[in-house]
Write an enzyme that holds these catalytic residues in place. Structure first.
Site, short mmCIF file in Angstrom:
data_model
loop_
_atom_site.label_atom_id
_atom_site.label_comp_id
_atom_site.label_asym_id
_atom_site.label_seq_id
_atom_site.Cartn_x
_atom_site.Cartn_y
_atom_site.Cartn_z
CG HIS A 1 35.00 52.10 6.72
ND1 HIS A 1 35.64 51.67 5.58
CD2 HIS A 1 33.72 51.64 6.63
CE1 HIS A 1 34.78 50.99 4.83
NE2 HIS A 1 33.61 50.96 5.44
CB SER B 1 31.95 50.49 2.53
OG SER B 1 32.40 49.41 3.30
CG ASP C 1 38.81 51.87 6.07
OD1 ASP C 1 38.33 51.17 6.98
OD2 ASP C 1 38.21 52.09 5.00
#
Length: 231
Positions: free
Chosen positions: A210, A122, A176
Site C-alpha cells: 500500500h 488511497s 496491497d
C-alpha cells in the site's frame, strides 16, 4: 497568487509546489488517511513540470470508525475497506464540495478546468475520483493511486455529463494488504461504465504494497505531461 484564500479553508495551509515558469495548469493531490499534504508535495516535486502548480491540501482531523474512533487526518469517516463496507455518504459529499471549492478558486485565478488534474492516494484517491466524476466543470483528468470509487453503486447515474471525457490513470500495488488490488480492478471496471473506456488506464505493480514506487511516479509524470502540455 491573487484571490482570497480565506474563503477556501483547504487552501489556507495547503502544501504547494509552485511552477518554475508561468503557471498554466494545476494538479490538486489528496493524501491518504492519517497523512498530510506535505509528503505528497515532496513526492510530486521530484516529477514536477515547470508550468504546473501542485496543491496538496491537508484533511481535517476527525474520529475514524475503522481505527477505533481515533482522531486523525481523514477526508471522511471510514467504516471498512471492502466493496461492501458501509460508507459515510454525507461526509464524502461534503468533502467533495470542499475540493470543488478549491477547483473553482483555481479557475477564478485563471487556470481553466481542462488544465486541472485531480489526484490522490488511497482515501485521497477515492475522494478525487468521486469529486471529479461529479464535478460540474470538465477537468483534464484524474490520478487515482491505490484507491477505490466511493458510493460506487450510485454510478454511472451520479456522474456529471462532462465526466465521460475524463482521462484516468489508476495505479495499484499487487501486494496491497489495505486496499486489495482486486478492489482496484473492480473500480477500473466501474470507471469504464462512467467515462469513455479507452480513457481509463489501470496499471499494477508487482511486489508493491500500500504505497507508491518509482515506476508508478514515472507513469504519473508521463500522464501529466500528455494531459497538461505547455501552452
Amino acid at each position: 497568487m491573487c484571490g482570497n484564500n480565506m474563503s477556501v479553508p483547504l487552501l489556507t495551509d495547503a502544501a504547494t509546489v509552485s511552477g518554475a515558469e508561468r503557471e498554466t495548469a494545476a494538479v490538486i493531490f489528496l493524501h491518504g488517511l492519517g497523512d498530510t499534504g506535505h509528503s505528497w508535495a515532496d513526492a510530486l516535486s521530484t516529477i514536477r513540470l515547470p508550468h504546473v502548480k501542485y496543491i496538496c491540501p491537508h484533511a481535517p482531523r476527525i474520529p475514524v470508525t475503522l481505527n477505533m474512533k481515533m482522531v486523525m487526518p481523514s477526508w471522511f469517516d471510514l467504516m471498512g475497506l471492502s466493496p461492501d463496507a458501509p460508507e459515510d455518504e454525507a461526509g464524502i459529499k461534503k468533502a467533495a464540495e470542499n475540493i470543488k471549492a478549491l477547483i473553482e478558486h483555481e479557475m477564478k485565478n485563471g487556470i481553466p478546468a481542462n488544465r486541472i488534474v485531480l489526484g490522490g492516494f488511497s482515501q485521497g484517491g477515492a475522494l478525487s475520483l468521486y469529486t471529479a466524476l461529479t464535478c460540474p466543470h470538465p477537468l483534464a483528468g484524474i490520478v487515482a493511486l491505490s484507491c477505490w470509487l466511493p458510493l460506487h453503486r450510485n454510478f454511472p447515474q451520479a456522474a456529471n455529463g462532462s465526466a465521460k471525457d475524463l482521462a484516468i490513470l489508476q495505479c495499484h500495488g499487487e501486494l496491497d494488504p489495505m486496499v486489495p488490488v482486486r478492489f482496484g480492478a473492480l473500480t477500473a471496471e466501474k470507471l469504464r461504465t462512467v467515462v469513455t473506456p479507452a480513457r481509463v488506464q489501470f496499471k499494477t505493480y508487482p511486489g508493491v504494497m500500500h504505497s507508491s514506487c518509482p515506476q508508478e511516479m514515472a507513469a504519473v509524470k508521463e500522464f501529466l505531461e500528455k494531459l497538461l502540455p505547455p501552452v
